[in-house]
Design a protein around this motif. Structure first.
Motif, PDB file in Angstrom:
ATOM      1  N   GLU A  70      30.124  40.213  33.551  1.00  0.00           N
ATOM      2  CA  GLU A  70      31.481  39.189  33.956  1.00  0.00           C
ATOM      3  C   GLU A  70      30.701  37.740  34.356  1.00  0.00           C
ATOM      4  O   GLU A  70      31.422  36.890  34.148  1.00  0.00           O
ATOM      5  N   ASN A  71      29.752  37.710  34.941  1.00  0.00           N
ATOM      6  CA  ASN A  71      29.098  36.479  35.126  1.00  0.00           C
ATOM      7  C   ASN A  71      28.600  35.745  34.204  1.00  0.00           C
ATOM      8  O   ASN A  71      28.628  34.542  34.485  1.00  0.00           O
ATOM      9  N   TRP A  72      28.155  36.165  33.181  1.00  0.00           N
ATOM     10  CA  TRP A  72      27.927  35.577  32.059  1.00  0.00           C
ATOM     11  C   TRP A  72      29.135  34.656  31.406  1.00  0.00           C
ATOM     12  O   TRP A  72      28.989  33.784  31.052  1.00  0.00           O
ATOM     13  N   GLU A  73      30.267  35.567  31.575  1.00  0.00           N
ATOM     14  CA  GLU A  73      31.353  34.794  30.891  1.00  0.00           C
ATOM     15  C   GLU A  73      32.016  33.733  31.812  1.00  0.00           C
ATOM     16  O   GLU A  73      32.178  32.598  31.386  1.00  0.00           O
ATOM     17  N   LYS A  74      31.615  33.965  33.212  1.00  0.00           N
ATOM     18  CA  LYS A  74      32.124  32.898  34.313  1.00  0.00           C
ATOM     19  C   LYS A  74      31.084  31.657  33.868  1.00  0.00           C
ATOM     20  O   LYS A  74      31.474  30.506  33.898  1.00  0.00           O
ATOM     21  N   SER A  75      30.044  32.084  33.745  1.00  0.00           N
ATOM     22  CA  SER A  75      28.860  30.685  33.561  1.00  0.00           C
ATOM     23  C   SER A  75      29.112  30.049  32.402  1.00  0.00           C
ATOM     24  O   SER A  75      29.223  28.566  32.563  1.00  0.00           O
ATOM     25  N   VAL A  76      29.614  30.470  31.227  1.00  0.00           N
ATOM     26  CA  VAL A  76      29.536  30.054  29.873  1.00  0.00           C
ATOM     27  C   VAL A  76      30.888  29.160  30.203  1.00  0.00           C
ATOM     28  O   VAL A  76      30.734  27.968  29.732  1.00  0.00           O
ATOM     29  N   ALA A  77      32.023  29.649  30.736  1.00  0.00           N
ATOM     30  CA  ALA A  77      33.041  28.880  31.043  1.00  0.00           C
ATOM     31  C   ALA A  77      32.916  27.446  31.711  1.00  0.00           C
ATOM     32  O   ALA A  77      33.290  26.546  31.646  1.00  0.00           O
ATOM     33  N   ASP A  78      31.932  27.761  33.085  1.00  0.00           N
ATOM     34  CA  ASP A  78      31.615  26.384  33.456  1.00  0.00           C
ATOM     35  C   ASP A  78      30.681  25.556  32.800  1.00  0.00           C
ATOM     36  O   ASP A  78      30.920  24.309  32.789  1.00  0.00           O
ATOM     37  N   TRP A  79      29.774  26.111  32.140  1.00  0.00           N
ATOM     38  CA  TRP A  79      28.705  25.428  31.582  1.00  0.00           C
ATOM     39  C   TRP A  79      29.436  24.665  30.427  1.00  0.00           C
ATOM     40  O   TRP A  79      29.088  23.408  29.982  1.00  0.00           O
ATOM     41  N   ALA A  80      30.314  25.120  29.519  1.00  0.00           N
ATOM     42  CA  ALA A  80      31.309  24.522  28.653  1.00  0.00           C
ATOM     43  C   ALA A  80      31.824  23.037  29.199  1.00  0.00           C
ATOM     44  O   ALA A  80      32.276  22.289  28.330  1.00  0.00           O
ATOM     45  N   THR A  81      31.991  22.971  30.361  1.00  0.00           N
ATOM     46  CA  THR A  81      32.730  21.623  30.945  1.00  0.00           C
ATOM     47  C   THR A  81      31.733  20.688  31.197  1.00  0.00           C
ATOM     48  O   THR A  81      31.921  19.362  31.524  1.00  0.00           O
ATOM     49  N   LEU A  82      30.198  20.996  31.002  1.00  0.00           N
ATOM     50  CA  LEU A  82      29.228  20.024  31.442  1.00  0.00           C
ATOM     51  C   LEU A  82      28.898  19.127  30.013  1.00  0.00           C
ATOM     52  O   LEU A  82      27.880  19.339  29.326  1.00  0.00           O
ATOM     53  N   LYS A  83      29.914  18.042  29.892  1.00  0.00           N
ATOM     54  CA  LYS A  83      29.657  17.062  29.188  1.00  0.00           C
ATOM     55  C   LYS A  83      29.930  15.963  29.386  1.00  0.00           C
ATOM     56  O   LYS A  83      30.873  15.615  30.435  1.00  0.00           O
ATOM     57  N   THR A  84      29.393  14.807  28.819  1.00  0.00           N
ATOM     58  CA  THR A  84      30.004  13.275  29.214  1.00  0.00           C
ATOM     59  C   THR A  84      31.495  13.100  28.601  1.00  0.00           C
ATOM     60  O   THR A  84      31.743  13.393  27.578  1.00  0.00           O
ATOM     61  N   ASP A  85      32.147  12.589  29.802  1.00  0.00           N
ATOM     62  CA  ASP A  85      33.741  12.257  29.014  1.00  0.00           C
ATOM     63  C   ASP A  85      33.616  11.040  28.286  1.00  0.00           C
ATOM     64  O   ASP A  85      32.913  10.285  28.362  1.00  0.00           O
ATOM     65  N   ASN A  86      34.700  11.193  27.353  1.00  0.00           N
ATOM     66  CA  ASN A  86      34.756   9.951  26.633  1.00  0.00           C
ATOM     67  C   ASN A  86      35.028   8.944  27.485  1.00  0.00           C
ATOM     68  O   ASN A  86      35.635   8.957  28.377  1.00  0.00           O
ATOM     69  N   ASN A  87      34.681   7.812  27.078  1.00  0.00           N
ATOM     70  CA  ASN A  87      34.765   6.393  27.766  1.00  0.00           C
ATOM     71  C   ASN A  87      33.864   6.458  28.997  1.00  0.00           C
ATOM     72  O   ASN A  87      33.856   5.532  29.663  1.00  0.00           O
ATOM     73  N   ALA A  88      33.206   7.534  29.265  1.00  0.00           N
ATOM     74  CA  ALA A  88      32.052   7.150  30.303  1.00  0.00           C
ATOM     75  C   ALA A  88      31.077   6.143  30.026  1.00  0.00           C
ATOM     76  O   ALA A  88      30.704   6.015  28.940  1.00  0.00           O
TER      77      ALA A  88
END
Ligand code: SF4
Lengths: 466, 190
Positions: free
Chosen positions: A255-273
């Protein structure tokens, strides 16, 4: 709505414990890697202050820099080296830290074992008393090298004082030619940005050519960020990253894996940054790259001639470098005879590197006059190479497959390139004397190194691969 | 450290990396002392450990606690041993027109003040020292100024407020961080 922010900003802000105007941020550190060379004085400092190690489970210790690469089961012959490794053992014991010592299955170069064991995970802050800590950034971490006083800080508090660096993005789009590797990309970038061009910055690498790289190839790029002066390099985690991390010994499970991946997937530079600096390069412009001088910025495409003047160098510096290297302006490197080949270091000693080399040398023999050392980055890489039969390929080719460690990358142990000899090296620094007093280093990719081992000369990898 | 007046030792080479400041084979010590003997080792000694007469540290014309070095000083390895070697040898100021990040931090953590000046000032300083090795500089840390004595050159330099406080008071990063232990604990729990 929040301001668009960079990947670097997102991870940094998550880790700020305290912020005060004009003061450095106090940054929480998730992982701290230590080794024998830059830790003894830090442990002494703790003793003087009567402090314990704050977070034992977040501190990973190994011996890598100053260890022999032969007969690791025997006591280290050289007295000072033995004493340094023994000091690490004593310090780990006294402070209750587990040590991944010589011979143990998790031992290896700090920057190789972190990712391969799953100690390095996306979104983390990671430090180590070694400048190539930037390697871990390939997994989407903020990772940077520190000095011994800061090693002491982190041991004592699990936090570090840091001014937030500026941000730079380097985009590489397009498709690499066959025979061109990620090492060529980073050597190319450094020759364009120069060895000081990244000072004060943290670099994000982006673009289709980066996305297409394997995890290990990305590590090679982030590894050398420091060679342009940058504190570190980072690549946004993606499917390639998650695939790589999944199932590693210390990676989250279930379960921790799923949670971690969901979080890691948000780690990207926003458009327009907005970045403080941005560069664009084309993969098609990159040929196998090689250095000719005495810093990693002095590099050319393998088919080019040595320039009259390298970017950002004076005539005097240029002359000093070329005299040291025994080379002339306008000279071609293609066909240049070499004496040694070193395949190793935290830049290129992972299993993929060894496979690339084995592909080239399979069924061939090294050139007679050339000595070839191949030093796996970790015990695990070594075991895997043996399991896959790569050791047989190397042995048949006349290569010397050694045991894991930094080896001739910095020549602290007896693996030194003799004075005046030329070495094609997959490592990261060609400074005067780096590989031994008077040694002359050509930094290049594992392909270029493997071909040099066979032909005894510098060749264009594109004509051998494909 | 408040005010320093000293002659300078000129080392007019750009991109001096920390492998030159202290080669890796001398990093085997487990204490902070004694690194000064091997400062710039491979430039300072010829084969057979004979002092190289052409290297500036072996030239008695030049002395002082200030090292003036070419652009991009301290690049490469993060080894703090480079700062220890400079301090152990007796330097407390390094002047250059550009410093590598990690070196700058390591220097400040060891009581060495890295002063960054423009390329022009650096060139002038080298020239003055060349013309007259007795040229002195005067550094006023509280006011962040550097003077080349005997000339009308007086410039200001920048050092961050926190590090300045540390240098002036002999104050230490760990003391400061430890004063925030509760915040670190709260951070971990959050
Ligand atoms: S392999 Fe070389 S660059 Fe990497 S950690 Fe070891 S000494 Fe440093």
């Amino acid at each position: 709505m929040n301001m668009p922010s960079t990947l670097f900003d997102k991870i940094w802000e998550r880790h700020v414990v305290n912020r005060r105007t004009d003061y450095p941020d106090l940054l929480y550190i998730d992982r701290h890697f230590i080794h024998e060379v830059t830790s003894p004085q830090a442990f002494d400092g703790l003793r003087k202050r009567g402090l314990p190690v704050a977070r034992i489970e977040q501190t990973i210790a190994t011996a890598d820099h100053n260890v022999p690469t032969k007969n690791q089961h025997l006591p280290i012959a050289e007295k000072l080296s033995r004493f340094q490794v023994e000091t690490l053992r004593e310090n780990c014991k006294a402070f209750g830290l587990p040590l991944h010592d010589l011979g143990s299955e998790k031992q290896g170069i700090v920057h190789v074992i972190g990712p391969e064991q799953g100690w390095t995970l996306p979104g983390m802050t990671i430090v180590c008393g070694d400048s190539h800590t930037s390697t871990h950034g390939a997994l989407g971490t903020i990772a940077f090298g520190i000095g011994t006083s800061q090693v002491e800080q982190v041991l004592a508090t699990q936090a570090i004082l840091q001014y937030k660096p500026k941000t730079m993005r380097i985009n590489i789009d397009g498709v690499l030619a066959k025979g061109v590797l990620s090492k060529d990309i980073i050597l190319y970038i450094i020759s364009q940005i120069t060895t000081s061009g990244g000072t004060g910055y943290f670099v994000e690498y982006a673009g289709s050519a980066i996305r297409a790289l394997s995890m290990e190839a990305r590590m090679t790029i982030c590894n050398m960020s420091i060679e342009m002066g940058a504190r570190g390099g980072i690549i946004a985690p993606d499917e390639t990253t998650f695939e790589y991390v999944k199932g590693r010994t210390f990676a989250p499970k279930g379960e921790n894996w799923e949670k971690s991946v969901a979080d890691w997937a948000t780690l990207k530079t926003d458009n327009n940054a907005v970045f403080d600096q941005e560069h664009h390069f084309k993969a098609e412009d990159i040929e196998p790259w090689i250095t000719y001088g005495t810093n990693p910025g002095m590099g050319i495409g393998v088919t080019q001639n040595i320039p009259e003047l390298a970017l950002n160098h004076t005539a005097k510096d240029m002359n000093k470098s070329l005299t040291y290297m025994g080379l002339e302006p306008q000279q071609a490197l293609l066909g240049k005879k070499i004496d040694y080949v070193f395949i190793g270091s935290c830049t290129n000693s992972r299993i993929e590197d060894l496979r690339l080399v084995a592909d080239i040398v399979k069924g061939k023999q090294k050139a007679k006059a050339v000595e070839v050392w191949i030093v796996p980055g970790s015990k695990k890489v070594e075991a895997q190479a043996i399991e896959e039969g790569l050791d047989k390929v190397f042995e048949a080719a006349g290569f010397d497959l050694r045991q894991p460690g930094c080896s001739a990358c910095l020549g602290m142990n007896e693996d030194k390139i003799p004075k005046g000899k030329y070495c094609v090296s997959t490592s990261n620094r060609n400074f005067e004397g780096r590989q031994g007093p008077g040694s002359r280093t050509f930094l290049a990719s594992p392909f270029t190194a493997a071909i040099a081992a066979i032909t005894g000369t510098i060749e264009d990898a594109r004509t051998y691969v494909g | 450290m408040k005010e320093i007046k000293s002659t300078c030792i000129p080392l007019q080479i750009a991109n001096i990396d920390t492998d030159q400041v202290i080669p890796a084979r001398f990093l085997k010590a487990t204490t902070r002392e004694g690194f000064g003997d091997n400062l710039f080792r491979d430039w300072r000694y010829l084969p057979g450990d004979v002092p190289n007469p052409d290297f500036v540290l072996n030239n008695s014309t030049y002395s002082g606690s200030v090292l003036v070095a070419g652009k991009n000083f301290g690049c490469g390895s993060s080894r703090e041993h480079a700062a220890w070697a400079l301090a152990d040898y007796g330097f407390n100021i390094v002047i250059s027109s550009f410093f590598a990040d990690i070196f700058k931090g390591n220097a400040l953590n060891n009581g060495i003040l890295p002063i960054q000046v423009s390329d022009e000032i650096l060139a002038t300083l080298f020239e003055k020292i060349d013309q007259n090795p007795a040229t002195e500089i005067f550094v006023d840390l509280p006011n962040e100024t550097l003077e080349i004595l005997g000339t009308d050159i007086k410039i200001s330099f920048k050092i961050n407020a926190y590090k300045k406080e540390c240098l002036l008071n002999g104050y230490d990063d760990i003391d400061y961080i430890l004063s925030m232990t509760d915040k670190i604990k709260a951070f971990v729990l959050s």
